[in-house]
Motif scaffolding. Structure first.
Motif, mmCIF file in Angstrom:
data_model
loop_
_atom_site.group_PDB
_atom_site.id
_atom_site.type_symbol
_atom_site.label_atom_id
_atom_site.label_comp_id
_atom_site.label_asym_id
_atom_site.label_seq_id
_atom_site.Cartn_x
_atom_site.Cartn_y
_atom_site.Cartn_z
ATOM 1 N N SER A 21 0.825 -1.215 0.000
ATOM 2 C CA SER A 21 0.000 0.000 0.000
ATOM 3 C C SER A 21 0.852 1.255 0.000
ATOM 4 O O SER A 21 0.561 2.219 -0.720
ATOM 5 C CB SER A 21 -0.927 0.018 1.209
ATOM 6 N N GLU A 22 1.916 1.269 0.811
ATOM 7 C CA GLU A 22 2.807 2.436 0.850
ATOM 8 C C GLU A 22 3.478 2.655 -0.501
ATOM 9 O O GLU A 22 3.574 3.788 -0.983
ATOM 10 C CB GLU A 22 3.869 2.259 1.933
ATOM 11 N N LEU A 23 3.932 1.574 -1.110
ATOM 12 C CA LEU A 23 4.566 1.689 -2.419
ATOM 13 C C LEU A 23 3.568 2.165 -3.461
ATOM 14 O O LEU A 23 3.880 3.022 -4.298
ATOM 15 C CB LEU A 23 5.177 0.346 -2.837
ATOM 16 N N ALA A 24 2.360 1.636 -3.405
ATOM 17 C CA ALA A 24 1.311 2.053 -4.349
ATOM 18 C C ALA A 24 1.045 3.545 -4.238
ATOM 19 O O ALA A 24 0.896 4.236 -5.252
ATOM 20 C CB ALA A 24 0.035 1.255 -4.103
ATOM 21 N N THR A 25 1.001 4.050 -3.022
ATOM 22 C CA THR A 25 0.767 5.477 -2.803
ATOM 23 C C THR A 25 1.905 6.296 -3.404
ATOM 24 O O THR A 25 1.669 7.303 -4.067
ATOM 25 C CB THR A 25 0.647 5.782 -1.293
ATOM 26 N N ARG A 31 -2.850 -0.736 -4.958
ATOM 27 C CA ARG A 31 -2.128 -1.789 -4.258
ATOM 28 C C ARG A 31 -2.198 -3.093 -5.060
ATOM 29 O O ARG A 31 -1.265 -3.876 -5.092
ATOM 30 C CB ARG A 31 -2.704 -1.994 -2.842
ATOM 31 N N GLN A 32 -3.325 -3.279 -5.741
ATOM 32 C CA GLN A 32 -3.502 -4.484 -6.556
ATOM 33 C C GLN A 32 -2.474 -4.537 -7.692
ATOM 34 O O GLN A 32 -1.988 -5.605 -8.044
ATOM 35 C CB GLN A 32 -4.924 -4.533 -7.117
ATOM 36 N N SER A 35 0.703 -5.859 -6.267
ATOM 37 C CA SER A 35 0.553 -7.302 -6.059
ATOM 38 C C SER A 35 0.675 -8.056 -7.380
ATOM 39 O O SER A 35 1.338 -9.092 -7.451
ATOM 40 C CB SER A 35 -0.802 -7.585 -5.406
ATOM 41 N N ASN A 36 0.043 -7.522 -8.433
ATOM 42 C CA ASN A 36 0.111 -8.172 -9.747
ATOM 43 C C ASN A 36 1.539 -8.202 -10.290
ATOM 44 O O ASN A 36 1.945 -9.179 -10.919
ATOM 45 C CB ASN A 36 -0.812 -7.473 -10.735
ATOM 46 N N TRP A 37 2.315 -7.145 -10.051
ATOM 47 C CA TRP A 37 3.706 -7.130 -10.518
ATOM 48 C C TRP A 37 4.529 -8.173 -9.769
ATOM 49 O O TRP A 37 5.346 -8.868 -10.374
ATOM 50 C CB TRP A 37 4.353 -5.769 -10.285
ATOM 51 N N GLU A 38 4.300 -8.274 -8.460
ATOM 52 C CA GLU A 38 5.111 -9.177 -7.645
ATOM 53 C C GLU A 38 4.737 -10.637 -7.828
ATOM 54 O O GLU A 38 5.506 -11.521 -7.457
ATOM 55 C CB GLU A 38 5.016 -8.773 -6.166
#
Length: 198
Positions: A21-25, A31-32, A35-38
């Motif tokens: 979530s922090e990275l997404a921000t 955030r999804q 997750s999809n990249w990882e």
């Protein structure tokens, strides 16, 4: 998707103490998406990969290939500026004929680069969170700059012309070092805004 990129995305995010979530921000994505990249379901675009490399302070090729991630988090310029400031103050303190109180003031100023260098070492050893450590570093360098410039203007402890110039120059160097990335970022924003209008 590149398996090395998948592994690096997750590894570097965790090394930088960020949750999804922090990275997404920070990247202005969901955030999804992280997750999809990882998990390899999607791949970030090249602009996002460049942002990630910049965010993690790693070369672009290290992000997309399997290179050693044990390289120091803190770059050499951050340590170099501290070394330069320390050397200037030591030389000037030992060569200038100034009152004892002025030399003690320089001793206090000398403590700042020493402490900040220690903070950078703790970041490299992964003892201190890079975000917190770099915030301490920037704040400390800013305070050092303000103290150096301020003490030169008020001629603190009757330090004399030589130490006044030294304090002023070191203060300007410290604040300038902090300000340069912000100025570059601002220039980039202005350039991109003007190119969109044309």
């Amino acid at each position: 998707m590149n398996n090395k990129l998948i592994a690096n995305l997750k590894l570097l995010r965790k090394k930088n103490h960020l949750n999804q979530s922090e990275l997404a921000t920070r990247l202005n994505v969901s955030r999804q998406a992280i997750s999809n990249w990882e998990t390899g379901r999607n791949t970030p675009d090249i602009d996002t990969i460049i942002k990630l490399a910049h965010l993690y302070h790693v070369p672009l090729d290290q992000l997309v290939t399997h290179k050693n991630h044990s390289a120091p988090i803190v770059g050499k310029p951050k340590k170099t500026i501290l070394g330069v400031l320390f050397a200037i103050l030591v030389v000037e303190r030992s060569t200038q004929n100034a009152p004892l109180a002025a030399r003690i003031w320089i001793d206090y100023l000398l403590l700042v680069p020493i402490v900040l260098y220690f903070v950078l070492l703790l970041i490299d050893k992964k003892i201190v969170n890079p975000r917190i450590g770099l915030a301490i570093y920037n704040f400390g360098l800013f305070l050092f700059g303000v103290a150096g410039i301020g003490s030169s203007f008020v001629n603190l402890f009757s330090m004399g012309f030589g130490l006044r110039i030294t304090c002023f120059a070191c203060g300007v160097m410290a604040i300038g070092y902090i300000a340069i990335p912000g100025i570059k970022h601002l220039i980039g924003k202005v350039k991109s805004a003007t190119s969109l209008r044309v």
